[in-house]
Write a protein that holds these residues in place. Structure first.
Motif, PDB file in Angstrom:
ATOM      1  N   HIS A 677     -13.357 -29.436 -34.828  1.00  0.00           N
ATOM      2  CA  HIS A 677     -12.738 -30.214 -35.908  1.00  0.00           C
ATOM      3  C   HIS A 677     -11.233 -30.328 -35.736  1.00  0.00           C
ATOM      4  O   HIS A 677     -10.469 -30.211 -36.694  1.00  0.00           O
ATOM      5  N   GLN A 678     -10.810 -30.597 -34.526  1.00  0.00           N
ATOM      6  CA  GLN A 678      -9.392 -30.789 -34.232  1.00  0.00           C
ATOM      7  C   GLN A 678      -9.180 -32.069 -33.420  1.00  0.00           C
ATOM      8  O   GLN A 678      -8.255 -32.146 -32.608  1.00  0.00           O
ATOM      9  N   SER A 679     -10.040 -33.055 -33.671  1.00  0.00           N
ATOM     10  CA  SER A 679     -10.011 -34.282 -32.872  1.00  0.00           C
ATOM     11  C   SER A 679      -9.268 -35.414 -33.559  1.00  0.00           C
ATOM     12  O   SER A 679      -9.043 -36.468 -32.948  1.00  0.00           O
ATOM     13  N   TYR A 748      -6.488 -28.719 -37.609  1.00  0.00           N
ATOM     14  CA  TYR A 748      -7.873 -28.550 -38.058  1.00  0.00           C
ATOM     15  C   TYR A 748      -8.115 -29.442 -39.273  1.00  0.00           C
ATOM     16  O   TYR A 748      -7.378 -29.411 -40.255  1.00  0.00           O
ATOM     17  N   ARG A 749      -9.173 -30.243 -39.186  1.00  0.00           N
ATOM     18  CA  ARG A 749      -9.537 -31.117 -40.298  1.00  0.00           C
ATOM     19  C   ARG A 749     -11.032 -31.382 -40.197  1.00  0.00           C
ATOM     20  O   ARG A 749     -11.488 -32.092 -39.301  1.00  0.00           O
ATOM     21  N   ILE A 873     -11.856 -19.609 -30.517  1.00  0.00           N
ATOM     22  CA  ILE A 873     -11.035 -19.955 -29.362  1.00  0.00           C
ATOM     23  C   ILE A 873      -9.641 -20.432 -29.733  1.00  0.00           C
ATOM     24  O   ILE A 873      -8.767 -20.511 -28.891  1.00  0.00           O
ATOM     25  N   TYR A 874      -9.422 -20.786 -31.000  1.00  0.00           N
ATOM     26  CA  TYR A 874      -8.105 -21.243 -31.425  1.00  0.00           C
ATOM     27  C   TYR A 874      -7.584 -20.328 -32.534  1.00  0.00           C
ATOM     28  O   TYR A 874      -8.233 -19.376 -32.950  1.00  0.00           O
ATOM     29  N   ILE A 880     -16.747 -22.749 -31.383  1.00  0.00           N
ATOM     30  CA  ILE A 880     -17.179 -24.061 -30.895  1.00  0.00           C
ATOM     31  C   ILE A 880     -18.423 -24.469 -31.685  1.00  0.00           C
ATOM     32  O   ILE A 880     -19.542 -24.030 -31.398  1.00  0.00           O
ATOM     33  N   GLY A 881     -18.225 -25.252 -32.690  1.00  0.00           N
ATOM     34  CA  GLY A 881     -19.322 -25.687 -33.545  1.00  0.00           C
ATOM     35  C   GLY A 881     -19.562 -24.785 -34.733  1.00  0.00           C
ATOM     36  O   GLY A 881     -19.925 -25.242 -35.813  1.00  0.00           O
TER      37      GLY A 881
END
Length: 963
Positions: A677-679, A748-749, A873-874, A880-881
């Motif tokens: 959710h960082q796209s 993050y969104r 990871i962030y 991841i997911g």
């Protein structure tokens, strides 16, 4: 210095037993020296406490304790609290501590109400691991002590020489019987409860001439039958009772028998004690049971059986007749016979020594507070469960059908021989592993039709003790028709069936149909539990003693109680009140809560109703809309699969796999950014207004009938076209991106669009619809048969919880079609929503992930794949997911007690799944909190996280109190 210290330590260790023995002897001598002859004789007698406990009987017992100074009591039944109070009173009123006995071979529950009844000796005889028998002896001893019992008439250790199922015998192998008997005895004696073994076997007795008018007996002993007794004697057995059966009797002097009124039964019961002591080096107590001694028809014969019992070498007399008369007769004989006097003194000292071994030298208080709870402790229930699970025996597994590991691409059929089973516990637990159609033997025509099909079928047949010969004949005819199919025959103690069981390739027996056995059998069949028991006795020429196949555990979820997983059941019950609070406050009309730890489902309850009108209760079969749990339970599973197979690189741009994105504002977003959710994708875009004009469904997108052009269900009676599905995809591509400063990453969104795009990637790479791929590769192999998209294709609305009365889009109550409007426009299958399930089937997926990709004998993922996707990871909380806890922050989606390794997700409809590898834990909460509208009470009351708090507290509390 070290040598001196070691020598001192060895000396102390050697002297401790010596000091203990000296202390014991001092207590025995002090009590013995305080006794006159009458009181010594009184110590020989143990009298019955009737189960009815009427006032007259109790007064009589009080008088015998006070006046005759009897040595002990025999409890025969009743209520545990009442018995405990009586024993406490009797002990307080006795000058010398009383031996209090009970026949508790299978625990207090054999004859005392409201207590645990453990399995019969035959069932225990099938268990390979004798350490469980030690634990059984220990558990029974602890329960006996709670009601004041310190002597157990257990167990029966005779060999089973009968071709029938004799439940009072461990079996027919003397070595196995001996191992179990010794373990059982040690378990009790280590808790200071004495053991008296019943039915010492004698084949016949020969009586020769006498000295001083007393018979000399020569018994005929079967060495195999007495082997276990001999070994128990060597291991410090407290006492034994001879068998009471009639024996062939041969007198060399017939006048002797008439003169002394001896019968063969009397000789069997009384006269074997002295012989055993002399010929088998037995140092313990010999008990004489006078219940079955025939009356002596002679003047002044009262008291003679008791006198005879003492003269024959017995130490304790059970169920005596008139004690006062017996004491006088024995006293008179003792005065005339110095040898008998010495024998009396020796017996009394041995009785006192036994009382010391039972802990009676110290005053103890019998506590009746919470007695029923303590007698029925989780530990006792768990042991009972484990004993029965360990006894299930796989008699035949010729084609290695067991454990049944493959669940997909086959149909399961369950047949019961008993139409009266309500509820059918066996079928209930079988259904937790796979879907099965249920039939009885009355459905022969339908079963015959099924047998003739070419479809791959597995028949699981439950054979109950109640099945008559007529039903078994029908079963045999049916089995002839089923030869080309897999057939698993599950016996619950039908002796007629067991005699013919060898002719069938796959047979399992539980010996009895207790609830515990009915629960355990499906777990054995499907490999949730291992099997290694063996047949304790011969049941046919083909199935001899020791037959039995071992099968492994293949890591499917099993079912147990919280204590089996290191959790406190009393604390875990607090979940009930939180769930009921949610329903009372109308945060949700109903819910399912499931907790699994260490691979064991320890809490699985349903609460409330499907709706607030309370017509249909929630059951464990109720199916819920998972909402955003679809992201991790569906789309992410396909993503992990593609990643592991090297079909995608999650660090690459999504446009690499979807060329239609290359000319869009999404050309540079990566898969990993979408999954975390960082796209920069928009958090939410409503799509349905573009398919409607005011409140009218546009005909190019919708139809009231399902046809080739409109195949996708949007709501009952409303279907979408392929054109709408294509339009939705184009609108997603055209959607705006979030604003951000140049050359900076997106923050993050949370957005659904990334998972919707991920669905398109999966379907293109896998060349298969997402729902078909997941069903074939995950849900069906896992046995998660309710986990699916569009549940109305397979289930009725009565089994599905309704979500919301949709006032803005579909204008009707939503039941069985996805709650999320955009997923509905996609025909119910979308990357962000659309999946349905019940709690137990979702837990199978969760457990597979907790076990790092392994479940039911199959490795779905490599362990490193699961770890990679579930690791943060962030800087944010996301993996991841997966969503993850925020440690020490109030806005964490989980309990603050959850470990940092926890991963999972929540769903808008009021659902969540959290997996905690550190605590080996899976937590599922399913509800329809959006019924009838989008209430926020479930969130504002923190229902899900409060329940999770209780789960962790139960673990911590158990660890604290178990140390």
């Amino acid at each position: 210095m070290i040598k001196k210290t070691l020598s001192l330590f060895v000396f102390i260790c050697c002297m401790v037993p010596v000091f203990a023995q000296l202390k014991k002897e001092a207590w025995v001598d002090s009590v013995f020296n305080s006794l006159n002859t009458n009181r010594k004789i009184g110590q020989l007698f143990m009298i019955q406490v009737p189960a009815q406990n009427d006032a007259a009987s109790m007064n009589e017992i009080r008088a015998k304790i006070k006046n005759e100074q009897v040595g002990g009591l025999i409890l025969t039944g009743g209520n545990p609290i009442g018995l405990a109070k009586l024993v406490r009173e009797f002990q307080d009123n006795s000058d010398i501590p009383l031996l209090v006995s009970h026949d508790a071979e299978g625990g207090l529950g054999m004859s005392i109400d409201s207590t645990v009844a453990y399995p019969s000796p035959l069932v225990l005889g099938a268990i390979r691991n004798d350490s469980l028998l030690y634990e059984l002896g220990k558990s029974i001893a602890l329960q006996l002590k709670m009601v004041g019992v310190n002597l157990n008439f257990a167990s029966t250790v005779e060999l089973n020489s009968s071709p029938t199922l004799r439940y009072q015998s461990f079996g027919e192998n003397k070595y196995r019987i001996t191992g179990k008997a010794i373990a059982f005895m040690k378990g009790m004696t280590d808790q200071h409860v004495l053991t008296c073994v019943k039915n010492f076997p004698v084949q016949s007795i020969t009586v020769s001439d006498v000295q001083k008018d007393w018979p000399v007996i020569v018994p005929t002993i079967d060495t195999a039958q007495v082997y276990t007794f001999r070994r128990l004697f060597e291991n410090g057995l407290t006492g034994f009772i001879p068998g009471n059966k009639e024996l062939p009797l041969f007198y060399t002097n017939m006048n002797l028998a008439r003169k002394n009124n001896f019968s063969s039964q009397m000789l069997s019961s009384l006269f074997i004690g002295k012989w055993v002591k002399q010929n088998m080096n037995y140092q313990g107590l010999a008990f004489a049971d006078l219940r079955n001694i025939p009356p002596i028809n002679e003047k002044n014969s009262e008291g003679l059986p008791s006198l005879y019992a003492l003269q024959a070498g017995n130490d304790i007399i059970l169920y005596p007749e008139d004690i006062n008369i017996a004491i006088r007769k024995i006293r008179r004989q003792v005065r005339r016979d110095k040898q008998l006097e010495a024998q009396l003194d020796n017996s009394v000292k041995k009785i006192l020594a036994a009382k010391y071994d039972a802990g009676l030298s110290q005053k103890t208080t019998i506590d009746t507070d919470n007695l029923l709870l303590r007698l029925n402790s989780p530990q006792a229930q768990l042991l009972n469960k484990k004993l029965q699970e360990a006894a299930i025996t796989i008699l035949k597994n010729s084609n290695n059908v067991l454990p049944v590991s493959i669940l997909d691409n086959k149909r399961f059929v369950y047949i019961t021989s008993d139409t009266t089973q309500k509820p059918d516990v066996f079928f209930h637990y079988l259904s937790r592993y796979t879907h099965a159609d249920r039939f009885t033997l009355h459905d022969l025509n339908e079963l015959t039709r099924l047998a003739a099909t070419s479809q791959r079928l597995t028949f699981i047949i439950g054979i109950y003790p109640q099945a008559t010969l007529e039903r078994l004949t029908v079963l045999q005819k049916l089995l002839e028709l089923l030869k080309k199919h897999e057939v698993v025959l599950c016996d619950f103690g039908n002796e007629e069936f067991l005699r013919i069981a060898a002719q069938y390739p796959t047979v399992v027996t539980a010996y009895t149909n207790t609830p515990e056995m009915l629960e355990a059998m499906p777990q054995i069949v499907f490999g949730a539990l291992p099997a290694d028991a063996i047949l304790p006795m011969k049941i046919s020429d083909q199935l001899q003693t020791g037959a039995g196949s071992a099968t492994p555990q293949i890591s499917r979820l099993t079912y147990s109680i919280p204590e089996d997983a290191g959790m406190d059941s009393r604390l875990l019950c607090k979940i009930d009140s939180i769930a009921k609070e949610a329903i009372k406050n109308m945060a949700t009309p109903g819910c399912q809560v499931l907790v699994a730890r260490n691979g064991k489902v320890v809490y699985d309850k349903s609460f409330g109703y499907l709706t607030y009108d309370k017509h249909s209760p929630v059951t464990e079969q109720t199916i819920y809309d998972l909402a955003s749990l679809t992201k991790v339970s569906a789309t992410l599973q396909a993503t992990m699969f593609m990643y592991e197979k090297g079909l995608i690189d999650i660090n690459k741009k999504a446009s690499v796999y979807l060329p239609e994105l290359r000319n869009s504002n999404k050309k540079d977003i990566t898969i990993i950014d979408m999954l975390t959710h960082q796209s920069g994708l928009a958090p939410f875009i409503p799509l349905w207004p573009q398919t409607m004009k005011d409140t009218t469904f546009l005909p190019q997108f919708y139809s009231r009938k399902r046809d080739a052009i409109h195949p996708f269900p949007v709501a009952p009676g409303l279907y979408g076209s392929q054109a709408m599905k294509d339009s939705v995809w184009s609108w997603i591509i055209q959607s705006k991106m979030a604003d951000k400063p140049p050359r900076t990453p997106y923050p993050y969104r949370y957005s659904d669009l990334g998972l919707m795009i991920m669905q398109h990637i999966a379907e293109k790479v896998l060349n298969q619809p997402l729902d078909d791929f997941l069903a074939q590769n995950f849900y069906e192999p896992l046995g998660a048969y309710t986990t699916r998209f569009n549940p109305l294709d397979n289930f009725s609305t009565q089994t599905i919880a309704p979500t919301e009365f949709d006032k803005i889009y579909r204008k009707k109550m939503i039941i069985g079609t996805v709650h999320d409007e955009r997923a509905a426009m996609m025909g119910g299958v979308s990357g962000h929503a659309g999946l349905f399930s019940n709690a137990i089937d979702l837990a199978k997926l969760g457990q597979m992930l907790l076990q790092e990709g392994y479940y039911g004998g199959y490795q779905y993922y490599k362990p490193e794949t699961v770890r990679f996707f579930s690791t943060k990871i962030y800087k944010g909380r996301r993996a991841i997911g997966w969503d993850r806890p925020v440690q020490s922050e109030w806005n964490s989606p989980t309990s603050l007690l959850a470990s940092p390794l926890t991963f999972g997700h929540t769903g808008f409809t009021g659902t969540c799944m959290w997996i905690d590898p550190e605590f080996d834990l899976v937590y599922i909460f399913l509800s329809n909190r959006v019924y009838p509208d989008r209430s926020t009470r479930l969130n504002s009351a923190n229902i899900r996280s409060r329940i999770q708090d209780v789960i962790y507290q139960s673990i911590f509390d158990y660890c604290t109190h178990s140390q």
